[in-house]
Design a protein around this motif. Sequence first.
Motif, PDB file in Angstrom:
ATOM      1  N   THR A 270       0.852  -1.180   0.000  1.00 27.97           N
ATOM      2  CA  THR A 270       0.000   0.000   0.000  1.00 27.97           C
ATOM      3  C   THR A 270       0.890   1.234   0.000  1.00 27.97           C
ATOM      4  OG1 THR A 270      -1.572  -1.231   1.353  1.00 27.97           O
ATOM      5  CG2 THR A 270      -1.967   1.109   1.102  1.00 27.97           C
ATOM      6  N   THR A 271       0.576   2.165  -0.878  1.00 26.88           N
ATOM      7  CA  THR A 271       1.384   3.374  -1.006  1.00 26.88           C
ATOM      8  C   THR A 271       1.062   4.370   0.102  1.00 26.88           C
ATOM      9  OG1 THR A 271      -0.227   4.587  -2.345  1.00 26.88           O
ATOM     10  CG2 THR A 271       1.275   3.106  -3.519  1.00 26.88           C
ATOM     11  N   ALA A 272       1.822   5.419   0.141  1.00 27.19           N
ATOM     12  CA  ALA A 272       1.446   6.591   0.938  1.00 27.19           C
ATOM     13  C   ALA A 272       0.168   7.192   0.331  1.00 27.19           C
ATOM     14  CB  ALA A 272       2.575   7.613   0.915  1.00 27.19           C
ATOM     15  N   PRO A 273      -0.581   7.999   1.089  1.00 27.64           N
ATOM     16  CA  PRO A 273      -1.765   8.650   0.514  1.00 27.64           C
ATOM     17  C   PRO A 273      -1.403   9.435  -0.748  1.00 27.64           C
ATOM     18  CG  PRO A 273      -1.752   8.905   2.895  1.00 27.64           C
ATOM     19  CD  PRO A 273      -0.424   8.310   2.520  1.00 27.64           C
ATOM     20  N   LEU A 274      -2.255   9.305  -1.778  1.00 29.96           N
ATOM     21  CA  LEU A 274      -1.950   9.877  -3.082  1.00 29.96           C
ATOM     22  C   LEU A 274      -2.539  11.267  -3.282  1.00 29.96           C
ATOM     23  CD1 LEU A 274      -2.534   6.741  -5.330  1.00 29.96           C
ATOM     24  CD2 LEU A 274      -0.371   7.590  -4.410  1.00 29.96           C
ATOM     25  N   GLY A 275      -3.438  11.692  -2.404  1.00 33.54           N
ATOM     26  CA  GLY A 275      -4.057  13.002  -2.575  1.00 33.54           C
ATOM     27  C   GLY A 275      -4.807  13.085  -3.892  1.00 33.54           C
ATOM     28  N   GLU A 276      -4.590  14.184  -4.636  1.00 27.10           N
ATOM     29  CA  GLU A 276      -5.299  14.398  -5.892  1.00 27.10           C
ATOM     30  C   GLU A 276      -4.928  13.375  -6.960  1.00 27.10           C
ATOM     31  OE1 GLU A 276      -4.713  18.396  -7.124  1.00 27.10           O
ATOM     32  OE2 GLU A 276      -5.763  19.279  -5.396  1.00 27.10           O
ATOM     33  N   LEU A 277      -3.760  12.741  -6.832  1.00 32.51           N
ATOM     34  CA  LEU A 277      -3.338  11.716  -7.798  1.00 32.51           C
ATOM     35  C   LEU A 277      -4.321  10.536  -7.823  1.00 32.51           C
ATOM     36  CD1 LEU A 277       0.529  11.061  -7.769  1.00 32.51           C
ATOM     37  CD2 LEU A 277      -0.957  11.431  -9.755  1.00 32.51           C
ATOM     38  N   ASP A 296      -2.481  -9.162 -11.632  1.00 28.53           N
ATOM     39  CA  ASP A 296      -2.350  -8.056 -10.690  1.00 28.53           C
ATOM     40  C   ASP A 296      -3.753  -7.609 -10.292  1.00 28.53           C
ATOM     41  OD1 ASP A 296       0.416  -8.035 -10.892  1.00 28.53           O
ATOM     42  OD2 ASP A 296       0.432  -6.500 -12.461  1.00 28.53           O
ATOM     43  N   TYR A 297      -3.894  -7.107  -9.070  1.00 29.80           N
ATOM     44  CA  TYR A 297      -5.181  -6.594  -8.597  1.00 29.80           C
ATOM     45  C   TYR A 297      -4.917  -5.393  -7.708  1.00 29.80           C
ATOM     46  CZ  TYR A 297      -3.749  -9.641  -4.725  1.00 29.80           C
ATOM     47  OH  TYR A 297      -3.033 -10.258  -3.723  1.00 29.80           O
ATOM     48  N   TYR A 298      -5.827  -4.426  -7.757  1.00 26.27           N
ATOM     49  CA  TYR A 298      -5.588  -3.202  -6.989  1.00 26.27           C
ATOM     50  C   TYR A 298      -6.878  -2.416  -6.833  1.00 26.27           C
ATOM     51  CZ  TYR A 298      -5.135  -1.444 -11.811  1.00 26.27           C
ATOM     52  OH  TYR A 298      -5.341  -1.159 -13.140  1.00 26.27           O
ATOM     53  N   ARG A 299      -6.816  -1.446  -5.900  1.00 24.13           N
ATOM     54  CA  ARG A 299      -7.944  -0.558  -5.641  1.00 24.13           C
ATOM     55  C   ARG A 299      -7.435   0.593  -4.782  1.00 24.13           C
ATOM     56  NH1 ARG A 299     -10.198  -1.270  -0.545  1.00 24.13           N
ATOM     57  NH2 ARG A 299      -9.212  -2.897   0.698  1.00 24.13           N
ATOM     58  N   LEU A 300      -8.247   1.617  -4.639  1.00 26.39           N
ATOM     59  CA  LEU A 300      -7.934   2.720  -3.736  1.00 26.39           C
ATOM     60  C   LEU A 300      -8.543   2.448  -2.372  1.00 26.39           C
ATOM     61  CD1 LEU A 300      -8.663   5.746  -6.095  1.00 26.39           C
ATOM     62  CD2 LEU A 300      -6.413   4.815  -5.487  1.00 26.39           C
ATOM     63  N   THR A 301      -7.824   2.815  -1.330  1.00 27.25           N
ATOM     64  CA  THR A 301      -8.353   2.697   0.023  1.00 27.25           C
ATOM     65  C   THR A 301      -9.193   3.925   0.367  1.00 27.25           C
ATOM     66  OG1 THR A 301      -6.428   3.777   1.002  1.00 27.25           O
ATOM     67  CG2 THR A 301      -6.313   1.373   0.716  1.00 27.25           C
ATOM     68  N   ALA A 302      -9.820   3.904   1.524  1.00 28.75           N
ATOM     69  CA  ALA A 302     -10.667   5.026   1.939  1.00 28.75           C
ATOM     70  C   ALA A 302      -9.879   6.324   2.075  1.00 28.75           C
ATOM     71  CB  ALA A 302     -11.359   4.692   3.259  1.00 28.75           C
ATOM     72  N   ASP A 303      -8.601   6.218   2.441  1.00 22.83           N
ATOM     73  CA  ASP A 303      -7.783   7.427   2.575  1.00 22.83           C
ATOM     74  C   ASP A 303      -6.887   7.654   1.356  1.00 22.83           C
ATOM     75  OD1 ASP A 303      -6.257   5.221   3.180  1.00 22.83           O
ATOM     76  OD2 ASP A 303      -5.304   6.071   4.959  1.00 22.83           O
ATOM     77  N   LYS A 304      -7.311   7.086   0.204  1.00 22.42           N
ATOM     78  CA  LYS A 304      -6.731   7.388  -1.109  1.00 22.42           C
ATOM     79  C   LYS A 304      -5.280   6.932  -1.266  1.00 22.42           C
ATOM     80  CE  LYS A 304     -10.677   9.108  -2.114  1.00 22.42           C
ATOM     81  NZ  LYS A 304     -11.624   8.237  -2.843  1.00 22.42           N
ATOM     82  N   ARG A 305      -4.998   5.764  -0.764  1.00 19.88           N
ATOM     83  CA  ARG A 305      -3.758   5.073  -1.083  1.00 19.88           C
ATOM     84  C   ARG A 305      -4.064   4.068  -2.201  1.00 19.88           C
ATOM     85  NH1 ARG A 305      -0.411   5.080   3.804  1.00 19.88           N
ATOM     86  NH2 ARG A 305      -1.553   6.039   5.523  1.00 19.88           N
ATOM     87  N   LEU A 306      -3.037   3.632  -2.908  1.00 21.16           N
ATOM     88  CA  LEU A 306      -3.190   2.515  -3.828  1.00 21.16           C
ATOM     89  C   LEU A 306      -2.783   1.246  -3.103  1.00 21.16           C
ATOM     90  CD1 LEU A 306      -3.785   1.542  -6.778  1.00 21.16           C
ATOM     91  CD2 LEU A 306      -1.298   1.629  -7.130  1.00 21.16           C
ATOM     92  N   LEU A 307      -3.728   0.300  -3.002  1.00 19.60           N
ATOM     93  CA  LEU A 307      -3.442  -1.024  -2.459  1.00 19.60           C
ATOM     94  C   LEU A 307      -3.294  -1.954  -3.647  1.00 19.60           C
ATOM     95  CD1 LEU A 307      -5.151  -2.667   0.587  1.00 19.60           C
ATOM     96  CD2 LEU A 307      -4.902  -3.971  -1.537  1.00 19.60           C
ATOM     97  N   PHE A 308      -2.132  -2.587  -3.781  1.00 22.15           N
ATOM     98  CA  PHE A 308      -1.770  -3.306  -5.013  1.00 22.15           C
ATOM     99  C   PHE A 308      -1.198  -4.677  -4.659  1.00 22.15           C
ATOM    100  CE2 PHE A 308       0.538  -4.452  -8.784  1.00 22.15           C
ATOM    101  CZ  PHE A 308      -0.005  -3.724  -9.840  1.00 22.15           C
ATOM    102  N   GLY A 309      -1.726  -5.719  -5.283  1.00 19.89           N
ATOM    103  CA  GLY A 309      -1.233  -7.068  -5.044  1.00 19.89           C
ATOM    104  C   GLY A 309      -1.023  -7.813  -6.346  1.00 19.89           C
ATOM    105  N   GLY A 310      -0.272  -8.905  -6.256  1.00 22.39           N
ATOM    106  CA  GLY A 310      -0.051  -9.721  -7.446  1.00 22.39           C
ATOM    107  C   GLY A 310       1.114 -10.657  -7.275  1.00 22.39           C
TER     108      GLY A 310
END
Length: 435
Positions: A270-277, A296-310
């Motif tokens: 999971t990344t740091a929060p992406l803000g407007e990105l 690969d699979y991914y989605r945005l979290t509630a606080d706008k991070r990218l959660l990415f798996g694969g």
Amino acid sequence: MNAAINTDSAQRAPSYYTATLNDSTVYPTLKGTQEVDVAIIGGGFTGVATAVELAERGLKVAIVETHRIGWGASGRNGGQVTGSLSGDEAMRTQMRQRLGNEVDDFIWHLRWRGHQIIEQRVARYAIDCDLKHGHLHAAMKSSHMNELKAAYAEAERRGMGDQVQLLDRAAMATHLQSPLYLGALKNLRNLHLHPLNLCLGEARAAQSLGALIFEHSEVLEIVHGARPAVVTRHGRINARQVMLAGDVYHKLEKRQLKGKIFPAMGGIVTTAPLGELAAQINPQDLAVYDCRFVLDYYRLTADKRLLFGGGANYSGRDSRDIEAELRPCIERTFPALKGVPIEFKWSCAMGIVVNRIPQLGKLSDNVWYCQGYSGHGIATSHIMGEIMAEALTGTLEKFDTFAGCKHIKVPMGDVLGNPLLAAGMWYYQMLEKLR
């Protein structure tokens, strides 16, 4: 949602989910003797979902968990609830003899039952788990698009035309800022959510209905007989029936279960929060996975991070460097995220069945088991929880349909099983290059 690291983080995977759990309830260790109708071994989605179903039916239930509720794959996965069933073609082949021409309808309705259960339960018990709708099944080559067109036609035929949309490359530009995809099947029935908060919320619901929950209580033995029991280091639960719901994490009942299910390790970051990105790369806040065999699979979290798996690892061993393996995948998918900080990384052991059909059965007259979702666990575990609750209360029709399926039992268990799985996935990856 609490974004601070919780006090029990050392007892769970060092994941984004652990850092943002809503319920840090610590359930007691089993001590002494308890008497219940059903004792469930395993505090993941299968055990907890079944406990809710049984408690709603008025049964006295106990869950016994070695670690914490949601400690395993139920609290570590990608958080996507989709209508894909791993093993649906094998199910169709094996179940046709029992169900006849109704097999296609059975599998289609099964496909969406988990969504219904989860949505109804979240509403009934006010579970805060960041539940959202919307998913893309994304194509990376023309053969993938052909598969998606067939899936779209089937969804339309089944009355889902208002919930699905077939996207071409031009339409993809308004959904994802990624150069990878030729198109996608957009599905508004599919869900994504915070799985650990869902599991913990369901556990609290089960407890509110009278269920007993015990953590840090490893089961050392299942006692079979007219009055079965589960035995831990400090306690015992006598029950009318016992259900083993530990999936790939337990080593119980080896004589009958060894060699039937194997661990595949998936990495997630999971990344740091992406803000407007975040709105730039995924403006409709959709969950995504692609059409490859190893995807690969991914989605945005509630606080706008990218959660990415694969990159599932079928050796059964953890990756040595999850971030190093997944960062190139993220940057290839979203060039705008090149160099983005990674704040969480963890692994998730998935229970893989050779033919991908969930394994339901009985170890003795009143000891049951349920396991093996092959990477599709959130929806499938809730479906199977309902089926197991029906079986434990005397309605066996759906249970028997699954229990009647034949499964390969690999000699020498993990010693041969994981190398065979790794070889099999290498074969499918070779096929991927040709399709």
